[in-house]
Design an enzyme around this catalytic site. Structure first.
Site, short mmCIF file in Angstrom:
data_model
loop_
_atom_site.label_atom_id
_atom_site.label_comp_id
_atom_site.label_asym_id
_atom_site.label_seq_id
_atom_site.Cartn_x
_atom_site.Cartn_y
_atom_site.Cartn_z
N ILE A 140 0.86 -1.17 0.00
CA ILE A 140 0.00 0.00 0.00
C ILE A 140 0.90 1.23 0.00
CG2 ILE A 140 -2.04 -1.03 1.07
CD1 ILE A 140 -1.16 -0.03 3.75
N ASP A 141 0.38 2.35 -0.43
CA ASP A 141 1.19 3.56 -0.58
C ASP A 141 1.72 4.07 0.76
OD1 ASP A 141 0.57 3.53 -3.31
OD2 ASP A 141 -1.24 4.72 -3.00
N LYS A 142 2.74 4.88 0.66
CA LYS A 142 3.36 5.47 1.85
C LYS A 142 2.34 6.16 2.75
CE LYS A 142 6.48 9.23 3.18
NZ LYS A 142 7.29 10.36 2.68
N THR A 144 -0.89 5.75 2.76
CA THR A 144 -2.05 4.91 3.08
C THR A 144 -1.70 4.05 4.28
OG1 THR A 144 -2.75 4.84 0.76
CG2 THR A 144 -3.61 3.13 2.21
N ARG A 241 -7.69 5.40 -5.65
CA ARG A 241 -7.41 6.81 -5.88
C ARG A 241 -7.76 7.20 -7.31
NH1 ARG A 241 -1.28 7.32 -4.00
NH2 ARG A 241 -1.65 9.51 -4.56
#
EC number: 5.4.99.-
Length: 309
Positions: A140-142, A144, A241
């Site tokens: 998962i993104d930084k 998130t 997103r």
């Protein structure tokens, strides 16, 4: 150095199979990607001759030799970084990743990552993704936060990765988006691929790209904002997103796909991976885990609720 040598003799019923498919049928615990890499790296021979084409069609009587290399020694530094462990056994770990933490080392983020923390916490992790991403099955993104499953061995890694490939993992996210979504629920089915021009917006809904499906339902409305639960059916990069921006309801704080002037004081998208469910690689039982909303997320919700009064 090699860990093992596997030797097989091709029977008539397997004749004309692709080399990678044949080996997959023999080494059932290994992923197709891993087997293809073995072939590409020259670790497979047919009749005593190295074969580097995964498309080679095996023939009855072929002798297939597979050299299994020893797992590469992990060189990423273990760091004593606190990390919330939601579940752990000998095969895997489920962690609740905090916001502002990168999952694995990359240019500009050599340490302080989830992998650095896990290497300190765990005695061993799967080696399929190499020295930089040991144990990491999905990311998962930084910015998130939320639940991630991590594999401790290669068998568990392959089993979990297959569920991701089959879209059988339960992944539910909480997100705060711009605008008032009037429908109580909906499904976004739109292909996602590389942006053809804008290198900043790396992903976009575009034709002839990877199939992507996101289901969402409204949890709470705040006039100009909406709290939603989004469930992934597929798992493309930045999928929630990109999809929410595509229907004109971008996530608040999203630096890539959001609005230019943000009224809410937030850096990074308001997105939390709240629920994670999967079949356990050893017991074959379905497990599902839920996580609390992080403090920053709850604080924004409190402000939005107070503004409605």
């Amino acid at each position: 150095m090699y860990l093992d040598l596997e030797i097989f003799s091709v029977q008539n019923e397997d004749s004309k199979k692709r080399l990678d498919a044949y080996i997959s049928s023999k080494l059932e615990s290994e992923s197709r990607n891993y087997i293809q890499k073995l072939i590409q790296d020259g670790n497979v021979s047919v009749g005593g001759k190295v074969e580097t084409s995964k498309k080679y069609k095996v023939k009855e009587g072929d002798t297939i030799e597979i050299s299994i290399p020893e797992p590469e020694v992990l060189k990423v530094e273990a760091q004593d970084i606190p990390v919330e462990i939601v579940y752990e056994d000998d095969h895997m770990v489920v962690v609740n990743k905090p916001r502002n933490m990168v999952v694995h080392p990359a240019p500009g983020h050599r340490d302080g990552t989830l992998v650095n923390a896990l290497l300190y916490h765990c005695e061993y992790l799967s080696s399929i993704n190499g020295v930089i991403r040991p144990g990491i099955v999905h990311r998962i993104d930084k910015d998130t936060s939320g639940l991630l499953m991590v594999a401790k061995n290669n068998v568990a890694h392959n089993f979990l990765a297959e569920q991701l490939k089959d879209h059988s993992i339960t992944r539910k996210y909480m997100a705060i988006v711009h605008g008032n979504i009037r429908e109580d629920r909906g499904t976004i089915e739109a292909p996602i691929g590389r942006h053809p021009v804008d290198r900043l917006k790396r992903w976009v809904v575009t034709k002839n790209s990877k199939h992507a499906i996101t289901h969402f339902k409204v949890v709470e409305r705040f006039g100009d904002y909406t709290l939603i639960e989004a469930q992934l059916e597929t798992g493309r990069t930045h999928q929630i997103r990109v999809h929410m921006a595509y229907i004109k309801h971008p996530l608040i704080g999203d630096p890539l796909y959001g609005v230019k002037k943000e009224k809410i004081n937030i850096v990074g998208q308001a997105l939390h991976a709240k629920t994670l469910g999967f079949i356990h690689p050893k017991t074959k039982e379905y497990l599902e885990f839920d996580s609390h909303l992080p403090e920053y997320f709850s604080h924004i919700l409190e402000k939005l609720r107070n503004s409605k009064k």
